[in-house]
Design an enzyme around this catalytic site. Structure first.
Site, PDB file in Angstrom:
ATOM      1  N   PRO A   1      63.904 -49.109  67.254  1.00 36.72           N
ATOM      2  CA  PRO A   1      64.958 -48.236  67.086  1.00 36.72           C
ATOM      3  C   PRO A   1      64.833 -47.289  65.858  1.00 36.72           C
ATOM      4  CG  PRO A   1      65.421 -50.584  66.178  1.00 36.72           C
ATOM      5  CD  PRO A   1      64.125 -50.474  67.277  1.00 36.72           C
ATOM      6  N   ASN A   2      65.249 -45.811  66.103  1.00 34.05           N
ATOM      7  CA  ASN A   2      65.034 -45.014  65.101  1.00 34.05           C
ATOM      8  C   ASN A   2      63.817 -44.459  64.867  1.00 34.05           C
ATOM      9  OD1 ASN A   2      67.740 -45.147  64.498  1.00 34.05           O
ATOM     10  ND2 ASN A   2      67.553 -47.250  63.736  1.00 34.05           N
TER      11      ASN A   2
ATOM     12  N   ARG B   1      63.969 -38.517  59.692  1.00 35.67           N
ATOM     13  CA  ARG B   1      64.331 -39.634  59.158  1.00 35.67           C
ATOM     14  C   ARG B   1      63.839 -39.994  57.998  1.00 35.67           C
ATOM     15  NH1 ARG B   1      63.068 -45.743  61.136  1.00 35.67           N
ATOM     16  NH2 ARG B   1      64.741 -46.767  59.980  1.00 35.67           N
TER      17      ARG B   1
ATOM     18  N   TYR C   1      59.371 -42.352  55.037  1.00 33.10           N
ATOM     19  CA  TYR C   1      58.737 -42.536  56.490  1.00 33.10           C
ATOM     20  C   TYR C   1      57.793 -41.368  56.521  1.00 33.10           C
ATOM     21  CZ  TYR C   1      62.152 -46.322  57.406  1.00 33.10           C
ATOM     22  OH  TYR C   1      62.607 -47.321  57.162  1.00 33.10           O
TER      23      TYR C   1
ATOM     24  N   ASN D   1      55.787 -51.681  66.096  1.00 31.61           N
ATOM     25  CA  ASN D   1      56.798 -51.600  64.970  1.00 31.61           C
ATOM     26  C   ASN D   1      58.070 -51.751  65.499  1.00 31.61           C
ATOM     27  OD1 ASN D   1      58.111 -50.704  62.931  1.00 31.61           O
ATOM     28  ND2 ASN D   1      57.201 -48.904  62.448  1.00 31.61           N
TER      29      ASN D   1
ATOM     30  N   ALA E   1      64.251 -52.420  62.768  1.00 34.06           N
ATOM     31  CA  ALA E   1      65.178 -53.271  62.019  1.00 34.06           C
ATOM     32  C   ALA E   1      65.047 -54.615  62.679  1.00 34.06           C
ATOM     33  CB  ALA E   1      66.242 -52.529  61.711  1.00 34.06           C
TER      34      ALA E   1
ATOM     35  N   GLU F   1      51.409 -56.180  64.037  1.00 32.28           N
ATOM     36  CA  GLU F   1      52.741 -55.765  63.538  1.00 32.28           C
ATOM     37  C   GLU F   1      52.609 -54.338  62.458  1.00 32.28           C
ATOM     38  OE1 GLU F   1      55.096 -58.831  61.826  1.00 32.28           O
ATOM     39  OE2 GLU F   1      56.362 -57.399  60.977  1.00 32.28           O
TER      40      GLU F   1
ATOM     41  N   HIS G   1      54.376 -51.703  59.951  1.00 32.15           N
ATOM     42  CA  HIS G   1      55.469 -51.071  59.292  1.00 32.15           C
ATOM     43  C   HIS G   1      54.953 -49.844  58.415  1.00 32.15           C
ATOM     44  CE1 HIS G   1      58.029 -53.963  60.488  1.00 32.15           C
ATOM     45  NE2 HIS G   1      57.148 -54.726  60.362  1.00 32.15           N
TER      46      HIS G   1
ATOM     47  N   ARG H   1      61.248 -53.110  49.324  1.00 35.68           N
ATOM     48  CA  ARG H   1      62.304 -52.117  49.443  1.00 35.68           C
ATOM     49  C   ARG H   1      63.487 -53.367  49.573  1.00 35.68           C
ATOM     50  NH1 ARG H   1      61.927 -48.879  54.820  1.00 35.68           N
ATOM     51  NH2 ARG H   1      63.862 -48.133  54.075  1.00 35.68           N
TER      52      ARG H   1
HETATM   53  C1  DQA Z   1      60.103 -50.060  59.531  1.00 35.49           C
HETATM   54  C2  DQA Z   1      60.849 -50.846  58.408  1.00 35.49           C
HETATM   55  C3  DQA Z   1      62.092 -51.559  58.760  1.00 35.49           C
HETATM   56  O1  DQA Z   1      62.671 -52.136  57.715  1.00 35.49           O
HETATM   57  C4  DQA Z   1      62.988 -50.360  59.254  1.00 35.49           C
HETATM   58  O2  DQA Z   1      64.064 -50.953  59.905  1.00 35.49           O
HETATM   59  C5  DQA Z   1      62.491 -49.213  60.326  1.00 35.49           C
HETATM   60  C6  DQA Z   1      61.007 -49.002  60.144  1.00 35.49           C
HETATM   61  C7  DQA Z   1      58.904 -49.129  58.993  1.00 35.49           C
HETATM   62  O3  DQA Z   1      58.060 -48.879  59.715  1.00 35.49           O
HETATM   63  O4  DQA Z   1      58.635 -49.082  57.763  1.00 35.49           O
HETATM   64  O5  DQA Z   1      63.065 -48.843  61.230  1.00 35.49           O
HETATM   65  O6  DQA Z   1      59.685 -50.887  60.365  1.00 35.49           O
END
Ligand code: DQA
Length: 139
Positions: free
Chosen positions: A10-11, A18, A23, A73, A76, A97, A99, A106
């Site tokens: 998501p996102n 964003r 990011y 990735n 959240a 995984e 990030h 954070r």
């Molecule tokens: C994320 C870190 C997560 O906490 C966050 O909710 C994201 C992006 C990252 O790529 O740093 O959506 O996975």
């Protein structure tokens, strides 16, 4: 030819727009283009998928069971999706995984990954370069 899956949760479709201070300003399309170049150089193929819905990610993890590897990735979902964790545990393909941000520097809720115990490893805090590091870890 080996096939890898690169799954984004998501996102992450909003990369570039964003929270660029966290990011970066690169879009997901740019990241995917760069990974495609690495794939071409190494004669592998990559399936790219992004969804804002948990079930899509679960279906794609199942779909990737015969792939050479998964880079994910989960956004959240990382921090609370036991369903994604169980999907990863249900397949034998190795999963890395990623990030983009350093989740450990954070908010406290980002310090926990329920996914990590069922992955090969985690790449955190190297920006969008983390996807390429993850891919190269399989090569
Ligand atoms: C994320 C870190 C997560 O906490 C966050 O909710 C994201 C992006 C990252 O790529 O740093 O959506 O996975």
């Amino acid at each position: 030819m080996k096939t890898f899956y690169v799954l984004n949760g998501p996102n992450l479709n909003r990369l570039g727009k964003r929270e660029p201070g966290i990011y970066g300003s690169e879009t997901l399309q740019t990241v995917e283009r760069r990974l495609t170049e690495v794939a071409n150089e190494n004669e592998i193929s990559i399936v790219f998928r992004q969804s804002n819905h948990e079930g899509d990610l679960i279906d794609w993890i199942h779909e990737a069971e015969d792939a050479a590897g998964i880079i994910i990735n989960p956004g959240a979902f990382t921090h609370y999706s036991y369903a994604i964790r169980d999907a990863i545990a249900s397949v034998s393909v190795q999963v890395v995984e990623v990030h983009i941000s350093n989740v450990h520097s954070r908010e406290p809720f980002r310090h926990t990954s329920v996914i990590s115990p069922v992955t090969k490893g985690q790449i955190v805090g190297f920006g969008t370069q983390g996807y390429e590091l993850a891919l190269r870890s399989f090569l």
